[in-house]
Design an enzyme around this catalytic site. Structure first.
Site, short mmCIF file in Angstrom:
data_model
loop_
_atom_site.label_atom_id
_atom_site.label_comp_id
_atom_site.label_asym_id
_atom_site.label_seq_id
_atom_site.Cartn_x
_atom_site.Cartn_y
_atom_site.Cartn_z
N ASP A 1 0.57 -1.52 -0.46
CA ASP A 1 -0.19 -0.28 0.14
C ASP A 1 1.14 0.98 0.26
OD1 ASP A 1 -2.47 1.36 0.52
OD2 ASP A 1 -1.74 1.90 2.74
N LEU A 2 -0.07 2.71 -0.24
CA LEU A 2 1.35 3.41 -0.40
C LEU A 2 1.00 4.55 0.89
CD1 LEU A 2 3.15 5.67 -1.83
CD2 LEU A 2 0.84 6.52 -3.19
N ASP A 3 -0.76 5.07 1.28
CA ASP A 3 -0.45 5.93 1.82
C ASP A 3 -0.23 5.69 2.96
OD1 ASP A 3 -0.95 8.28 0.07
OD2 ASP A 3 -3.15 7.00 -0.31
N LYS B 1 -9.22 4.98 6.23
CA LYS B 1 -7.97 4.79 5.45
C LYS B 1 -8.20 3.77 4.36
CE LYS B 1 -5.19 5.66 8.70
NZ LYS B 1 -4.21 5.78 9.94
N THR C 1 1.16 10.13 3.97
CA THR C 1 0.39 10.47 3.14
C THR C 1 -1.13 10.38 3.57
OG1 THR C 1 0.97 8.86 1.34
CG2 THR C 1 0.88 11.59 1.21
N SER D 1 -2.23 0.29 -4.30
CA SER D 1 -3.34 1.60 -3.68
C SER D 1 -4.17 2.77 -3.88
CB SER D 1 -2.08 3.15 -4.01
OG SER D 1 -2.53 4.18 -3.28
N ALA D 2 -5.23 2.61 -3.21
CA ALA D 2 -6.65 3.43 -4.42
C ALA D 2 -6.61 4.26 -4.40
CB ALA D 2 -7.35 2.84 -2.83
N GLU E 1 0.04 -2.68 4.83
CA GLU E 1 -1.23 -2.15 4.58
C GLU E 1 -1.13 -1.11 5.58
OE1 GLU E 1 -3.40 -0.94 3.82
OE2 GLU E 1 -3.80 -1.78 1.48
N ASP E 2 -2.01 0.05 6.70
CA ASP E 2 -1.81 0.00 7.07
C ASP E 2 -3.53 0.53 7.34
OD1 ASP E 2 -2.25 1.98 5.50
OD2 ASP E 2 -2.53 3.99 6.48
N LYS F 1 -10.77 -2.03 -1.45
CA LYS F 1 -10.95 -2.29 -0.14
C LYS F 1 -11.88 -2.52 -0.16
CE LYS F 1 -6.01 -1.86 -0.63
NZ LYS F 1 -4.45 -0.26 -0.58
C1 BG6 Z 1 -6.37 5.61 -0.16
C2 BG6 Z 1 -5.91 6.49 0.80
O1 BG6 Z 1 -4.23 4.96 -0.36
O2 BG6 Z 1 -6.64 6.05 -1.30
C3 BG6 Z 1 -7.23 6.71 0.70
O3 BG6 Z 1 -5.62 5.17 2.02
C4 BG6 Z 1 -7.60 7.85 0.08
O4 BG6 Z 1 -6.82 7.85 2.69
C5 BG6 Z 1 -7.94 6.66 -1.17
O5 BG6 Z 1 -9.33 8.31 0.20
C6 BG6 Z 1 -7.83 7.55 -2.23
O6 BG6 Z 1 -6.88 7.76 -2.63
P1 BG6 Z 1 -7.07 9.59 -3.99
O7 BG6 Z 1 -5.77 10.12 -4.21
O8 BG6 Z 1 -7.38 8.61 -4.80
O9 BG6 Z 1 -7.74 10.36 -3.55
MG MG Z 2 -2.37 3.15 3.23
#
Ligand code: BG6
Ligand code: MG
Length: 223
Positions: free
Chosen positions: A9-11, A45, A17, A116-117, A170-171, A146
């Site tokens: 995962d990224l954020d 998240k 972030t 990542s989403a 993942e967090d 997810k």
């Molecule tokens: C996920 C985050 O990685 O990405 C969420 O944990 C976030 O908080 C989602 O809503 C979508 O991100 P973005 O940058 O497309 O708005």
């Molecule tokens: Mg995350």
């Protein structure tokens, strides 16, 4: 365990972030007089932008107050603020231990995948100068989010890995659930209590504790 891929995962895993997402949602929610706190934020998240907005509106009992167009405007307001917080992101913002782990994986030719989403993920990886460490970045568009396993399954398939020989990191509670639903070994980064409930196989309070060989050992013992 014959480790075949590690999916990140990224954020909140690669960099901080997740905090920026929270700050940007909080400001947008304040603007429409909905109060959100960090505990509620745990349920956002890993969740896509539009789904997060929906959850905030439901939380504030305002889900009937906004048209589709107004929702798009609110999501844009949040994203514009979020993107403005990203402008200062540089390699120094990579969490401790992450670069080392990515380099170890690259050295032993174990594929590294981003799951990542976030639609902002490619830009963030670029700012952190980490793009070339990843063999594949899953595009979240059109993929069920997810906690469904789809993004992790897609990532494993892209590098021809068998999910049962993959590790996901993942967090988010939704992210840990997605990794487990995909049949992978789940590594949580964050609070033990929250991530164990979601099904994490192991939880570290800091990415500094991630190390390729202890991950392989832990995953082998579990399988
Ligand atoms: C996920 C985050 O990685 O990405 C969420 O944990 C976030 O908080 C989602 O809503 C979508 O991100 P973005 O940058 O497309 O708005
Ligand atoms: Mg995350």
């Amino acid at each position: 365990m014959k480790l075949q891929a590690v999916l990140f995962d990224l954020d909140g895993v690669i960099t901080d972030t997740a905090e920026y997402h929270y700050l940007a949602w909080k400001q947008m929610a304040d603007h429409i007089e909905i109060d959100i706190d960090r505990e509620f934020n745990e349920t956002l998240k890993g969740i896509s932008r539009m789904e997060s907005l929906e959850r905030i509106l439901i939380h504030g009992k305002r889900e009937r107050d906004f048209s589709g167009e107004q929702r798009e405007a609110l999501a844009k307001e949040k994203n514009d603020h979020y993107v403005s917080l990203l402008t200062h992101l540089s390699p120094e913002n990579t969490y401790p231990g992450i670069l080392e782990l990515l380099e170890q994986l690259n050295q032993v030719h174990i594929p590294v995948v981003l799951t990542s989403a976030s639609k902002n993920a490619p830009q963030i990886l670029k700012s952190l100068e980490l793009e070339d460490k990843f063999q594949y970045i899953v595009n979240p568009d059109g993929i069920t989010g997810k906690p469904a396993p789809d993004i992790f399954l897609k990532g494993a398939q892209a590098v021809s890995a068998d999910p049962k020989y993959c590790i996901g990191i993942e967090d988010a509670q939704a992210g840990i659930e997605a990794i487990k639903a995909a049949g992978m070994y789940a590594v949580g980064i964050g609070e033990e209590r929250l991530l164990s409930i979601a099904g994490a196989d192991i939880v570290y309070d800091s990415t500094a504790k991630l190390d390729l060989y202890s991950l392989i050992n832990a995953a082998s013992l579990a399988s």
